[in-house]
Scaffold this active site. Structure first.
Site, short mmCIF file in Angstrom:
data_model
loop_
_atom_site.label_atom_id
_atom_site.label_comp_id
_atom_site.label_asym_id
_atom_site.label_seq_id
_atom_site.Cartn_x
_atom_site.Cartn_y
_atom_site.Cartn_z
N LYS A 161 0.82 -1.21 0.00
CA LYS A 161 0.00 0.00 0.00
C LYS A 161 0.86 1.26 0.00
O LYS A 161 0.64 2.18 -0.79
CB LYS A 161 -0.93 -0.01 1.22
N ASP A 179 -6.95 1.62 0.65
CA ASP A 179 -7.06 1.86 2.09
C ASP A 179 -8.47 1.49 2.54
O ASP A 179 -9.25 0.92 1.76
CB ASP A 179 -6.72 3.33 2.42
#
Ligand code: SF4
Length: 279
Positions: A161, A179
Site C-alpha cells: 500500500k 485503504d
C-alpha cells in the site's frame, strides 16, 4: 505496519494524458475493459462515467498528508498506518522542520524521532522504521527515494500500500493503494468487490478505463472520506447517486457536478525549509 506482499507488475506505466482530458474513452479501451472486467452490476460506459465525473469534480487531487518532498511523503505515509492524516500532520510539522532528508532524519536518531511522533499510534515501532529506512536511503540509494516497487517494499515499514502511494503520488505512476475507504467503496457500491485490499485493487485495476487510473486513488479516498462515509453515506450530495448500485443508497438523484478546488481542505504541504507557527 507489517504489510508485506510480493511485488507484482499490476501497476501500469504513467499515461501521457491527464485524467481530466481522458473523458472520451476510446472504443478499443472500453472493449478491452469489458473483456477483462469481472462480473459487476455496471456496464463499462457507466464505470467510465463515474470516473469522468470524479475527474471533473477534482481535476488535480493530491494527498492530504503534509510533506515537503518525496522523502517526507514516504515518512508521512509510513506513519499514517492506523492513523488519520490530520493526526499524522500534527506530529510531522515539527519533525519535518527539523529533518526533511534521509541524512538529517538518520542523524536525528530514533530517540528524537520517537519523541516527535509519540502522539501517533505504534510510535515506537514507527520511529524505529523511520530511523532505519532513513539510514538505508542514505547508505544505499544516495539519499533518494527509489522509484521501483521492489526497492520500496524492501524498506522497513513499507508494504504494497505504501509503495503504491509513493509510486502514484510522487512518481505519477498508475497504481492504486487500497485503504479502508477504497475497500469500503469497492464493496459497498459493488464496483470492485473483494475481501482483501489486493482483491479490491485487482478489481479496480481491471475496470478503471485508461486515462483515469492516475488519480483514481485520490478520487476514491476523498469520495469515501467526505461523501460515501462509513457510517452513513451522504447520498444526497453524491455526484454518482444515479449510477450507484449500493444497497445502502437512499437517494437516486445525482448532486450537481461542480469542480472543487485542486487542493483538499486542510493545511497544505510546507515549502522547503518553512516552519508553521507553533511548529
Ligand atoms: S450514492 Fe450513496 S452509497 Fe452510492 S456512492 Fe454515493 S454516497 Fe456512496
Amino acid at each position: 505496519m507489517a504489510e508485506k506482499a510480493p511485488a507484482t507488475k499490476r501497476a501500469r506505466k504513467a499515461p501521457s494524458t491527464c485524467a481530466g482530458q481522458a473523458a472520451p474513452v476510446a472504443k478499443a479501451v472500453r472493449a478491452k475493459a469489458r473483456a477483462k472486467a469481472p462480473k459487476i452490476p455496471y456496464a463499462p460506459d457507466e464505470v467510465a462515467e463515474i470516473f469522468r465525473r470524479f475527474a471533473v469534480q477534482r481535476p488535480h487531487p493530491t494527498s492530504e498528508l503534509e510533506h515537503v518532498n518525496t522523502f517526507t511523503l514516504l515518512v508521512a505515509v509510513v506513519l499514517s498506518a492506523q492513523m488519520t492524516d490530520a493526526g499524522v500532520n500534527r506530529a510531522t510539522r515539527a519533525l519535518f522542520a527539523r529533518a526533511s532528508t534521509p541524512e538529517a532524519m538518520a542523524a536525528l536518531g530514533e530517540d528524537e524521532i520517537r519523541e516527535a511522533i509519540k502522539s501517533i499510534g505504534f510510535f515506537r515501532t514507527k520511529a524505529k522504521n523511520v530511523q532505519r529506512l532513513s539510514e538505508i536511503l542514505r547508505d544505499r540509494h544516495g539519499g533518494e527515494v527509489p522509484r521501483d516497487r521492489a526497492s520500496l517494499e524492501a524498506l522497513p515499514g513499507v508494504g504494497r500500500k505504501t509503495a503504491n502511494v509513493i509510486l502514484n503520488t510522487a512518481f505519477g505512476e498508475e497504481t492504486l493503494a487500497v485503504d479502508t475507504h477504497i475497500l469500503r467503496i469497492g464493496n459497498r457500491i459493488k464496483i470492485a468487490p473483494g475481501k482483501t485490499p489486493e482483491a479490491v485493487e485487482d478489481g479496480f485495476l481491471k475496470i478503471i478505463p485508461d486515462g483515469f487510473l492516475r488519480h483514481a486513488h485520490h478520487w476514491l479516498i476523498l469520495h469515501g472520506r467526505f461523501v460515501c462515509k462509513a457510517r452513513k453515506p451522504d447520498c444526497e450530495v453524491c455526484i454518482i447517486a444515479d449510477l450507484c448500485r449500493a444497497d445502502e443508497k437512499w437517494c437516486d438523484t445525482a448532486a450537481p457536478l461542480v469542480a472543487l478546488p485542486d487542493a483538499p481542505p486542510g493545511p497544505q504541504p510546507l515549502p522547503p525549509g518553512a516552519k508553521r507557527p507553533g511548529g
